[in-house]
Design a protein around this motif. Structure first.
Motif, mmCIF file in Angstrom:
data_model
loop_
_atom_site.group_PDB
_atom_site.id
_atom_site.type_symbol
_atom_site.label_atom_id
_atom_site.label_comp_id
_atom_site.label_asym_id
_atom_site.label_seq_id
_atom_site.Cartn_x
_atom_site.Cartn_y
_atom_site.Cartn_z
ATOM 1 N N ALA A 128 26.346 6.046 9.243
ATOM 2 C CA ALA A 128 26.378 6.949 8.091
ATOM 3 C C ALA A 128 27.742 7.601 8.013
ATOM 4 N N CYS A 129 28.182 7.877 6.803
ATOM 5 C CA CYS A 129 29.448 8.556 6.563
ATOM 6 C C CYS A 129 29.269 10.049 6.794
ATOM 7 N N GLN A 134 26.284 8.842 3.131
ATOM 8 C CA GLN A 134 25.740 7.561 2.695
ATOM 9 C C GLN A 134 25.471 6.676 3.904
ATOM 10 N N ARG A 135 24.355 5.939 3.878
ATOM 11 C CA ARG A 135 24.076 4.929 4.902
ATOM 12 C C ARG A 135 25.000 3.741 4.659
ATOM 13 N N LEU A 136 25.499 3.175 5.737
ATOM 14 C CA LEU A 136 26.494 2.114 5.637
ATOM 15 C C LEU A 136 26.028 0.871 6.375
ATOM 16 N N ASP A 137 26.609 -0.263 6.005
ATOM 17 C CA ASP A 137 26.455 -1.472 6.806
ATOM 18 C C ASP A 137 27.852 -1.990 7.142
ATOM 19 N N GLU A 138 27.917 -3.127 7.795
ATOM 20 C CA GLU A 138 29.214 -3.633 8.273
ATOM 21 C C GLU A 138 30.203 -3.891 7.143
ATOM 22 N N ASP A 140 30.708 -1.926 4.648
ATOM 23 C CA ASP A 140 31.158 -0.644 4.102
ATOM 24 C C ASP A 140 32.178 0.065 4.982
ATOM 25 N N ILE A 141 32.555 -0.523 6.103
ATOM 26 C CA ILE A 141 33.450 0.167 7.028
ATOM 27 C C ILE A 141 34.722 -0.634 7.253
#
Length: 154
Positions: A128-129, A134-138, A140-141
């Motif tokens: 999460a950011c 926001q919930r993130l996955d691979e 998004d980073i």
């Protein structure tokens, strides 16, 4: 284990592996977290040789992950408790556990369940950011050079 110098490795993962990367170390931390705190009980639970367990426990004490606390006098006997630094390994253990449940679990299902004490719900871990939550996955980073890597490049 990796070498004790980091001249060629400017990497938090390699430094972490120096502390917890040996095969028995995280299993000891796991058992102490589960409430197995005495040497003999740890040895029975893990099936590890006494000299190996002694070495790993001494290293964990030296690294500030566990602390020895006396529970008996004459003779003095100790049990082990996680320090705040040791408790910080809980997300690592849970991540490894979830990975094992998904990719290496027996046919009967996972050996242990992680539940919220208050409501019994399953505990999840997610990226999460910290800014927008926001919930993130691979996807998004991104991994960028940090201060240590930037300083070393100079």
């Amino acid at each position: 284990m990796l070498g004790r110098t980091y001249e060629d490795q400017i990497c938090s993962i390699s430094r972490t592996l120096e502390v917890v990367g040996e095969r028995w170390t995280l299993l000891i931390v796991r058992d102490v977290f589960f409430g197995i705190r005495r040497f003999g009980d740890l040895q029975t639970s893990l099936g590890v040789a006494r000299n190996v367990l002694t070495d790993r426990l001494n290293r964990l004490v030296e690294d500030g992950i566990v602390v020895r606390e006396p529970y008996q006098e004459n003779p003095t006997r100790y049990e082990y408790a996680l320090t705040p630094k040791g408790m910080d390994l809980l997300p690592v253990l849970l991540s490894m556990m979830r990975w094992g449940d998904k990719h290496a679990s027996p046919a009967a299902g996972p050996p242990r369940l992680v539940r919220h004490v208050d409501c019994g719900g399953e505990v999840e871990q997610q990226l999460a950011c910290t800014k927008c939550e926001q919930r993130l996955d691979e996807n998004d980073i991104e991994i960028l050079p940090g201060p240590a890597l930037t300083a070393a490049a100079r």
